[in-house]
Design a protein around this motif. Structure first.
Motif, PDB file in Angstrom:
ATOM      1  N   ALA A 147      25.711  25.024  67.984  1.00  0.00           N
ATOM      2  CA  ALA A 147      24.279  25.336  68.032  1.00  0.00           C
ATOM      3  C   ALA A 147      23.979  26.393  69.095  1.00  0.00           C
ATOM      4  N   ILE A 148      24.568  26.240  70.266  1.00  0.00           N
ATOM      5  CA  ILE A 148      24.334  27.201  71.348  1.00  0.00           C
ATOM      6  C   ILE A 148      24.862  28.575  70.966  1.00  0.00           C
ATOM      7  N   THR A 149      26.017  28.614  70.337  1.00  0.00           N
ATOM      8  CA  THR A 149      26.592  29.892  69.928  1.00  0.00           C
ATOM      9  C   THR A 149      25.726  30.563  68.863  1.00  0.00           C
ATOM     10  N   LEU A 150      25.202  29.790  67.926  1.00  0.00           N
ATOM     11  CA  LEU A 150      24.313  30.358  66.909  1.00  0.00           C
ATOM     12  C   LEU A 150      23.024  30.905  67.531  1.00  0.00           C
ATOM     13  N   TRP A 170      22.688  41.244  78.210  1.00  0.00           N
ATOM     14  CA  TRP A 170      23.504  40.254  78.902  1.00  0.00           C
ATOM     15  C   TRP A 170      23.071  38.825  78.579  1.00  0.00           C
ATOM     16  N   ILE A 171      21.845  38.630  78.141  1.00  0.00           N
ATOM     17  CA  ILE A 171      21.355  37.275  77.852  1.00  0.00           C
ATOM     18  C   ILE A 171      22.101  36.646  76.680  1.00  0.00           C
ATOM     19  N   PRO A 172      22.254  37.330  75.520  1.00  0.00           N
ATOM     20  CA  PRO A 172      23.016  36.705  74.430  1.00  0.00           C
ATOM     21  C   PRO A 172      24.473  36.450  74.812  1.00  0.00           C
ATOM     22  N   LEU A 173      25.043  37.349  75.601  1.00  0.00           N
ATOM     23  CA  LEU A 173      26.426  37.157  76.037  1.00  0.00           C
ATOM     24  C   LEU A 173      26.556  35.889  76.867  1.00  0.00           C
ATOM     25  N   LEU A 174      25.612  35.662  77.762  1.00  0.00           N
ATOM     26  CA  LEU A 174      25.627  34.463  78.591  1.00  0.00           C
ATOM     27  C   LEU A 174      25.499  33.199  77.741  1.00  0.00           C
ATOM     28  N   VAL A 175      24.634  33.241  76.725  1.00  0.00           N
ATOM     29  CA  VAL A 175      24.440  32.072  75.860  1.00  0.00           C
ATOM     30  C   VAL A 175      25.696  31.806  75.027  1.00  0.00           C
ATOM     31  N   ILE A 176      26.308  32.848  74.502  1.00  0.00           N
ATOM     32  CA  ILE A 176      27.527  32.680  73.700  1.00  0.00           C
ATOM     33  C   ILE A 176      28.671  32.155  74.573  1.00  0.00           C
ATOM     34  N   LEU A 177      28.777  32.641  75.791  1.00  0.00           N
ATOM     35  CA  LEU A 177      29.814  32.140  76.707  1.00  0.00           C
ATOM     36  C   LEU A 177      29.573  30.667  77.053  1.00  0.00           C
ATOM     37  N   THR A 178      28.313  30.270  77.151  1.00  0.00           N
ATOM     38  CA  THR A 178      27.998  28.862  77.396  1.00  0.00           C
ATOM     39  C   THR A 178      28.458  28.001  76.214  1.00  0.00           C
ATOM     40  N   GLY A 179      28.229  28.480  75.000  1.00  0.00           N
ATOM     41  CA  GLY A 179      28.720  27.760  73.820  1.00  0.00           C
ATOM     42  C   GLY A 179      30.230  27.655  73.827  1.00  0.00           C
ATOM     43  N   GLY A 180      30.900  28.720  74.252  1.00  0.00           N
ATOM     44  CA  GLY A 180      32.361  28.677  74.349  1.00  0.00           C
ATOM     45  C   GLY A 180      32.829  27.674  75.388  1.00  0.00           C
ATOM     46  N   ALA A 181      32.116  27.577  76.491  1.00  0.00           N
ATOM     47  CA  ALA A 181      32.469  26.600  77.523  1.00  0.00           C
ATOM     48  C   ALA A 181      32.312  25.172  77.001  1.00  0.00           C
TER      49      ALA A 181
END
Length: 83
Positions: A32-35, A52-63
């Motif tokens: 969900a976070i990655t989407l 940088w905001i979408p990158l941060l959110v996608i990295l959070t989904g990866g974590a």
């Protein structure tokens, strides 16, 4: 809890089903976070957000996904030891 007998097909199927449930909420949250990050990336391409905001959110989904994999691996190790 004893270790499952993976030589028995019925017990193997039951254990696979059990293992799929471990970390499931984390995996779903990661998806969900990655989407959300992907949708934010589309908005950033339109110039509405800093990139940088979408990158941060996608990295959070990866974590979150890495955390789910670690949780599942630890569960499997404990289960195989019979703990």
């Amino acid at each position: 809890m004893s270790a499952p007998d993976l030589d028995d097909p019925a017990q193997r199927r039951a254990y696979v089903r059990e293992l799929r449930g471990v970390g499931r909420p984390l995996r779903l949250a990661a998806l969900a976070i990655t989407l959300v990050g992907v949708f934010l990336a589309v908005a950033a391409r339109m110039g509405r957000l800093p990139e940088w905001i979408p990158l941060l959110v996608i990295l959070t989904g990866g974590a979150f996904m890495v955390a789910a994999v670690v949780q599942r691996t630890q569960y499997h190790r404990r289960r195989m030891r019979g703990e």
